[in-house]
Design a protein around this motif. Structure first.
Motif, short mmCIF file in Angstrom:
data_model
loop_
_atom_site.label_atom_id
_atom_site.label_comp_id
_atom_site.label_asym_id
_atom_site.label_seq_id
_atom_site.Cartn_x
_atom_site.Cartn_y
_atom_site.Cartn_z
N TYR A 260 0.80 -1.23 0.00
CA TYR A 260 0.00 0.00 0.00
C TYR A 260 0.83 1.28 0.00
N THR A 261 2.13 1.20 -0.21
CA THR A 261 2.92 2.43 -0.27
C THR A 261 2.52 3.29 -1.46
N SER A 262 1.99 2.67 -2.52
CA SER A 262 1.58 3.45 -3.69
C SER A 262 0.22 4.11 -3.48
N GLN A 263 -0.55 3.65 -2.48
CA GLN A 263 -1.87 4.22 -2.23
C GLN A 263 -1.89 5.10 -0.98
N GLU A 264 -0.78 5.15 -0.25
CA GLU A 264 -0.72 5.91 1.00
C GLU A 264 -0.18 7.30 0.76
N CYS A 265 -0.81 8.29 1.36
CA CYS A 265 -0.34 9.67 1.24
C CYS A 265 0.86 9.86 2.17
N SER A 266 1.96 10.38 1.63
CA SER A 266 3.15 10.57 2.46
C SER A 266 3.01 11.76 3.39
N ARG A 267 1.96 12.58 3.22
CA ARG A 267 1.74 13.73 4.10
C ARG A 267 0.81 13.36 5.26
N CYS A 268 -0.39 12.87 4.95
CA CYS A 268 -1.37 12.59 6.00
C CYS A 268 -1.54 11.09 6.26
N HIS A 269 -0.91 10.24 5.40
CA HIS A 269 -0.91 8.78 5.53
C HIS A 269 -2.30 8.17 5.35
N HIS A 270 -3.17 8.89 4.66
CA HIS A 270 -4.46 8.33 4.29
C HIS A 270 -4.26 7.33 3.16
N VAL A 271 -4.86 6.15 3.29
CA VAL A 271 -4.72 5.10 2.28
C VAL A 271 -6.04 4.95 1.54
N ASP A 272 -5.96 5.06 0.22
CA ASP A 272 -7.17 4.95 -0.60
C ASP A 272 -6.75 4.58 -2.01
N ARG A 273 -7.43 3.61 -2.59
CA ARG A 273 -7.11 3.22 -3.96
C ARG A 273 -7.32 4.37 -4.93
N ARG A 274 -8.28 5.26 -4.61
CA ARG A 274 -8.57 6.39 -5.50
C ARG A 274 -7.48 7.45 -5.47
N ASN A 275 -6.50 7.30 -4.55
CA ASN A 275 -5.39 8.26 -4.51
C ASN A 275 -4.50 8.17 -5.74
N ARG A 276 -4.67 7.11 -6.55
CA ARG A 276 -3.88 6.93 -7.77
C ARG A 276 -4.80 7.07 -8.99
N PRO A 277 -5.10 8.30 -9.41
CA PRO A 277 -5.96 8.46 -10.59
C PRO A 277 -5.30 7.97 -11.87
N SER A 278 -3.96 7.91 -11.88
CA SER A 278 -3.24 7.38 -13.04
C SER A 278 -1.94 6.76 -12.54
N GLN A 279 -1.23 6.13 -13.47
CA GLN A 279 -0.01 5.44 -13.08
C GLN A 279 1.04 6.40 -12.54
N ALA A 280 1.12 7.60 -13.07
CA ALA A 280 2.20 8.53 -12.72
C ALA A 280 1.80 9.56 -11.68
N VAL A 281 0.52 9.71 -11.38
CA VAL A 281 0.03 10.81 -10.53
C VAL A 281 -0.52 10.25 -9.23
N PHE A 282 -0.14 10.94 -8.11
CA PHE A 282 -0.74 10.66 -6.81
C PHE A 282 -1.49 11.90 -6.37
#
Length: 324
Positions: A260-282
């Protein structure tokens, strides 16, 4: 840490003749003793010393070189047994196994010969050495090497040095024991590295690597594995597959679970699959933080590395004192 320093010798023609005769005599004696050891089944150092020490001295070797020949033969058979046990020379009954065990170990005439401080002394200030030979002690034998290597040799040399001849050139291989620098009890920080497909590695420092050369190497490895698999599990195919296995492995300071490191926000640590709208963008759905996806993942890995490190560390906080 052990380091081998290679020092080039510059013998005169007469000195070179003495070195060559010495190396040949030592290895001829080692091959002779190897036959005796093979035929009698005595291959330990103690057994060989009882068996042949006096005879080796009678062959023109002084006390220390004779002992080194004994040890060289014993070590050769110890190495042979270790290779047989590890299966490096085939299975028992195989042609390769039989070839290795069916005859004595033979030493080349120019194989390296160890010398200790009783038969070899260094005068590094003068760039010379003094060495025992079968025709007497050779003094003032010139040597040369890089200044840094000679400095290491002067400070840290320990144990034996091997006399070696390669392509008509003479060398001494000297062993140096260098103390390892003390490591800090705790690191100053961690660099997170996210491994991906488009970007092979993205570091939390902001550096990204496309890895074109590594991708070509991986493609070549995949093609090689496919060819070996089509061989139907032959011995040679298995041997090649084993040799190439694990070449892409990398070492870590600390192992971090990448889940889940790709879905976790490094600022607030909220984890959500929708945090990755595309392969390159968080884009965090909770706090609105936006960053390159791989870079965000690398920050999470760095943070997890730190918490993994300090999780088992002893607390430095002062103990509480309770008073009534």
């Amino acid at each position: 840490m052990k380091l081998v320093v290679r020092v080039k010798l510059l013998p005169t023609p007469e000195q070179a003749v003495a070195l060559e005769a010495t190396l040949r005599a030592c290895n001829e004696a080692a091959s002779w003793l190897s036959v005796r050891a093979f035929e009698g089944g005595w291959t330990s150092r103690a057994a060989l010393q009882v068996l042949a020490y006096a005879e080796l001295k009678a062959r023109g070797l002084s006390a220390q070189p004779a002992l080194h020949v004994l040890r060289k033969v014993a070590d050769a058979y110890t190495g042979l047994r270790a290779n047989l046990k590890a299966g490096n020379l085939g299975r028992r009954g195989s042609k390769r196994h039989g070839k290795a065990t069916g005859k004595p170990v033979v030493f080349r005439p120019d194989a390296a010969q160890p010398f200790d401080d009783r038969c070899l002394s260094w005068q590094l200030g003068k760039r010379t050495v003094s060495i025992w030979t079968t025709s007497g002690r050779v003094k003032g034998l010139a040597c040369t090497g890089q200044a840094g290597q000679l400095a290491v040799l002067t400070t840290y040399r320990q144990g034996e040095s091997d006399l070696l001849c390669q392509g008509g050139r003479w060398y001494l291989l000297a062993t140096c024991e260098i103390p390892e620098a003390a490591l800090n009890a705790a690191p100053d920080g961690f660099v997170g590295v996210d491994l991906g497909i488009v970007n092979i590695a993205t570091a939390s420092t902001g550096i990204r690597y496309s890895g074109r050369r590594l991708n070509r190497r991986r493609d070549a490895d995949r093609r090689l594995r496919a060819r070996l698999q089509r061989k139907g599990g032959t011995k040679s195919a298995k041997r090649r597959a084993k040799r190439h296995a694990g070449k892409e492995a990398r070492r870590a300071l600390v192992y971090v679970d990448p889940a889940y490191t790709s879905q976790e926000c490094s600022r607030c640590h909220h984890v959500d699959r929708r945090n990755r709208p595309s392969q390159a963008v968080f884009a965090c759905q909770a706090c609105g933080f936006v960053e390159h996806a791989d870079l965000n993942s690398s920050h999470n890995i760095a943070a997890r590395g730190w918490w993994t490190w300090v999780r088992g560390a002893e607390s430095q906080a002062p103990a509480l004192t309770l008073t009534a």
